[in-house]
Write an enzyme that holds these catalytic residues in place. Sequence first.
Site, PDB file in Angstrom:
ATOM      1  N   ASP A   1      22.556  -2.232   3.113  1.00 34.34           N
ATOM      2  CA  ASP A   1      21.249  -2.748   2.694  1.00 34.34           C
ATOM      3  C   ASP A   1      21.003  -2.344   1.242  1.00 34.34           C
ATOM      4  OD1 ASP A   1      18.725  -4.129   3.490  1.00 34.34           O
ATOM      5  OD2 ASP A   1      17.852  -2.225   2.869  1.00 34.34           O
TER       6      ASP A   1
ATOM      7  N   GLU B   1      17.844  -2.294  -2.102  1.00 38.52           N
ATOM      8  CA  GLU B   1      16.495  -2.523  -2.623  1.00 38.52           C
ATOM      9  C   GLU B   1      16.652  -2.941  -4.075  1.00 38.52           C
ATOM     10  OE1 GLU B   1      13.941  -2.683  -0.759  1.00 38.52           O
ATOM     11  OE2 GLU B   1      14.825  -1.764   1.015  1.00 38.52           O
TER      12      GLU B   1
ATOM     13  N   HIS C   1       8.915  -0.963  -1.599  1.00 38.05           N
ATOM     14  CA  HIS C   1       9.878   0.124  -1.348  1.00 38.05           C
ATOM     15  C   HIS C   1       9.464   1.480  -1.904  1.00 38.05           C
ATOM     16  CE1 HIS C   1      10.937  -0.837  -5.452  1.00 38.05           C
ATOM     17  NE2 HIS C   1      11.511  -1.988  -5.114  1.00 38.05           N
TER      18      HIS C   1
ATOM     19  N   HIS D   1      10.201   0.063   2.818  1.00 38.49           N
ATOM     20  CA  HIS D   1      11.588  -0.355   2.917  1.00 38.49           C
ATOM     21  C   HIS D   1      12.438   0.689   2.183  1.00 38.49           C
ATOM     22  CE1 HIS D   1      11.115  -4.840   3.945  1.00 38.49           C
ATOM     23  NE2 HIS D   1       9.970  -4.228   4.186  1.00 38.49           N
TER      24      HIS D   1
ATOM     25  N   ASP E   1      16.934   1.463   6.289  1.00 37.37           N
ATOM     26  CA  ASP E   1      17.081   0.133   6.884  1.00 37.37           C
ATOM     27  C   ASP E   1      18.501  -0.108   7.379  1.00 37.37           C
ATOM     28  OD1 ASP E   1      14.457  -0.174   6.270  1.00 37.37           O
ATOM     29  OD2 ASP E   1      14.713  -1.775   4.814  1.00 37.37           O
TER      30      ASP E   1
END
Length: 239
Positions: free
Chosen positions: A8, A10, A58, A154, A159
């Site tokens: 994952d 960001e 985030h 997030h 995640d």
Amino acid sequence: MTRQIVLDTETTGLEWQNGDRLIELGCVELVGRKRTGRHLHLYVNPEREVPEGAVAVHGITTEFLADKPRFRDVVDQFVDFVRGAELIIHNAAFDVGFLDNELSIVKRSPLREICVWPAIDTVRMARDMFPGKRANLDALCERFGIENSHREFHGALLDAELLVEVYLAMTRGQESLIIDLEPEPAAVRAAAAARPRGALRQVRATAEEIAEHERVLADIDKASGGATVWRSLEPATTN
């Protein structure tokens, strides 16, 4: 066994084409559908401001990233971790787009030349499994009873860890298949080789069973108007 990386990211925004950049990367390693304990977690200086809208999602600010390495400083670490693995990503097109952009900036090969391809997209899997239902990570955690109350923002590693649980829940039936495909242990093979082998048992149909079989075939042939293929292929009876 298959080595998989649940991944994952960001970012500073939604569109790498418009200059948005990677700021966080989280990877969790699975082998044979089990966690190995290895993971990779990196914060990356995007060399640009992080908009307030992105920070609201985030919680990662420009100030926090100011002393973090640039992607070119950690690219070898990332590539070494994912090389040769199958990627599992929630909304793969988004993350792959950003990562391929970062790799391109530092003149490195795209993910499809580094990893097993294509990546597994768990959003697509969820939409196929649950048509018309929400396919975001929170909704899937709720559907499969996965605890995610600690997910206030997030976060790439957080995640990725949740996605591990979601992916395993979505593919639970594959565990027995993997077990079936694993090679037998040496001890099992040795025991099988040492087992005494007798003559193969032969089982022959009785005259009554043969007659009944012929009756069924004749009925099928009659019902089809004599169009059954096997009758035309039967060898001629010799006297």
